[in-house]
Motif scaffolding. Structure first.
Motif, short mmCIF file in Angstrom:
data_model
loop_
_atom_site.label_atom_id
_atom_site.label_comp_id
_atom_site.label_asym_id
_atom_site.label_seq_id
_atom_site.Cartn_x
_atom_site.Cartn_y
_atom_site.Cartn_z
N GLU A 290 0.83 -1.19 0.00
CA GLU A 290 0.00 0.00 0.00
C GLU A 290 0.87 1.24 0.00
O GLU A 290 2.04 1.20 0.41
N ILE A 291 0.32 2.33 -0.50
CA ILE A 291 1.00 3.62 -0.49
C ILE A 291 0.46 4.41 0.70
O ILE A 291 -0.76 4.62 0.81
N ARG A 292 1.37 4.83 1.59
CA ARG A 292 0.94 5.58 2.76
C ARG A 292 2.03 6.57 3.15
O ARG A 292 3.21 6.22 3.23
N ASP A 293 1.61 7.80 3.39
CA ASP A 293 2.54 8.86 3.82
C ASP A 293 3.74 9.00 2.88
O ASP A 293 4.88 9.14 3.32
N GLY A 294 3.45 8.93 1.57
CA GLY A 294 4.50 9.15 0.59
C GLY A 294 5.46 8.00 0.40
O GLY A 294 6.54 8.17 -0.20
N ALA A 295 5.10 6.81 0.89
CA ALA A 295 5.98 5.66 0.74
C ALA A 295 5.17 4.41 0.45
O ALA A 295 4.00 4.31 0.84
N CYS A 296 5.80 3.47 -0.22
CA CYS A 296 5.17 2.17 -0.48
C CYS A 296 5.60 1.21 0.62
O CYS A 296 6.80 1.01 0.84
N GLU A 297 4.63 0.64 1.31
CA GLU A 297 4.91 -0.34 2.35
C GLU A 297 4.57 -1.73 1.81
O GLU A 297 3.46 -1.96 1.32
N ALA B 263 9.19 -3.98 3.90
CA ALA B 263 9.97 -2.92 3.26
C ALA B 263 9.18 -1.63 3.25
O ALA B 263 7.95 -1.64 3.14
N VAL B 264 9.90 -0.53 3.37
CA VAL B 264 9.34 0.80 3.16
C VAL B 264 10.16 1.44 2.06
O VAL B 264 11.38 1.62 2.19
N MET B 265 9.50 1.76 0.95
CA MET B 265 10.18 2.32 -0.21
C MET B 265 9.56 3.67 -0.55
O MET B 265 8.40 3.74 -1.00
N PRO B 266 10.27 4.78 -0.28
CA PRO B 266 9.73 6.11 -0.60
C PRO B 266 9.30 6.20 -2.05
O PRO B 266 9.97 5.67 -2.95
N GLU B 267 8.18 6.84 -2.28
CA GLU B 267 7.69 7.04 -3.64
C GLU B 267 8.56 8.08 -4.35
O GLU B 267 9.13 8.97 -3.72
N GLY B 268 8.67 7.96 -5.66
CA GLY B 268 9.47 8.88 -6.43
C GLY B 268 10.16 8.15 -7.54
O GLY B 268 9.90 6.99 -7.83
N GLU B 269 11.07 8.83 -8.21
CA GLU B 269 11.77 8.24 -9.33
C GLU B 269 12.69 7.13 -8.85
O GLU B 269 13.46 7.31 -7.91
N GLY B 270 12.61 5.96 -9.48
CA GLY B 270 13.48 4.86 -9.13
C GLY B 270 14.92 5.16 -9.55
O GLY B 270 15.17 5.77 -10.56
N LEU B 271 15.87 4.67 -8.76
CA LEU B 271 17.27 4.89 -9.06
C LEU B 271 17.83 3.78 -9.94
O LEU B 271 18.87 3.94 -10.57
#
Length: 219
Positions: free
Chosen positions: A139-146, A209-217
Motif C-alpha cells: 500500500e501507499i501511505r505517507d508518501g511511501a510504499c509499504e 519494506a518501506v520504499m519512498p515514492e518517487g523516481e526509481g534509481l
C-alpha cells in the motif's frame, strides 16, 4: 551497507538466474531428444505436453527475472500491480500446496518497489518447502510504499545469512549467488532512502519494506 564490486554482484545474479533456468531448459532438451526417437503417437503426445509445460515455466521465470533483476525495458517508471501479481501466481502454479492471499491496496508500483516485492515473494516461496500460506500486501501511505510478505507453515526453511543480506550487514566475502538477490534489494532500498526488515519464528517468516515514492534509481 557492505560494499561489493558491481561486476561481482552482476555475475552472482547471473549465476542465480542460470541455476533457476537449468531445470526447465534441461527438461526441454531431454524432451526434444525423446521426441526425435519416439514413434508411438501416444508417447509423442505425452512428450509434447511435457515440452509445453517446460516452455511455459521457462517463459515465466524469464519474465520474473526481467522485472526482479533487470532493467525491465518496455515498462514505464511505474508498473501495474497485475504484472508482478501474475508472475508470482505463475511461480506457485506448480505448487498446489501453497495458498496465496493478496492485499494489494494500490494500482501500480515504482520499479524499485516491484523488484523488492518479487524478490520477497521468491524468498518466501523458497521458505515454504512443504507448502503453506503466502500473504502478500502493498500500500501507499505517507508518501511511501509499504510492502509485507509473510510465509506461514509448520516448517519454514530460511537461512539467516539471507536475513543478514537483507539487513545489509553481510560481509562481501559471504555474498554468493544464493544471497546476491537479497543484497541487491537491500542496496536498492538504501539508494531509494528506504529500508528492509525481516522477522522469523518457528512457523512464519515476515519480510517488510518501506520504499519512498518517487523516481526509481535503478531500472
Amino acid at each position: 551497507m557492505t560494499d561489493i564490486n558491481p561486476t561481482d554482484l552482476a555475475a552472482m545474479l547471473c549465476s542465480r538466474l542460470c541455476h533457476d533456468m537449468l531445470s526447465p531448459v534441461g527438461a526441454m532438451s531431454n524432451g526434444l531428444e525423446l521426441l526425435a526417437m519416439e514413434t508411438d503417437p501416444e508417447m509423442r503426445e505425452s512428450v509434447m505436453g511435457l515440452l509445453e509445460q517446460s516452455a511455459a515455466i521457462s517463459t515465466t521465470k524469464l519474465k520474473f527475472f526481467r522485472l526482479a533483476f533487470g532493467a525491465a525495458g518496455g515498462f514505464g517508471e511505474r508498473v501495474d500491480v497485475e504484472e508482478p501479481k501474475a508472475l508470482i501466481q505463475a511461480l506457485i502454479a506448480e505448487k498446489p500446496n501453497v495458498q496465496i492471499n493478496w492485499a494489494l491496496e494500490t494500482g501500480n508500483l515504482g520499479k524499485p518497489a516491484v523488484k523488492v516485492l518479487l524478490n520477497f515473494a521468491q524468498i518466501a516461496i523458497d521458505a515454504l518447502v512443504r507448502g503453506g500460506t503466502l500473504d502478500i500486501g502493498a500500500e501507499i501511505r505517507d508518501g511511501a510504499c509499504e510492502i509485507v510478505v509473510r510465509a506461514a507453515a509448520a516448517k519454514i526453511a530460511f537461512d539467516d545469512v539471507i536475513g543478514k543480506a537483507l539487513e545489509g550487514s553481510l560481509d562481501p566475502s559471504e555474498i554468493t549467488s544464493r544471497t546476491a538477490a537479497a543484497h541487491m534489494i537491500a542496496l536498492l532500498a538504501e539508494q531509494c532512502g528506504g529500508g528492509l526488515q525481516y522477522a522469523r519464528t518457528q512457523d512464519a517468516l515476515v519480510l517488510g519494506a518501506v520504499m519512498p515514492e518517487g523516481e526509481g534509481l535503478i531500472g
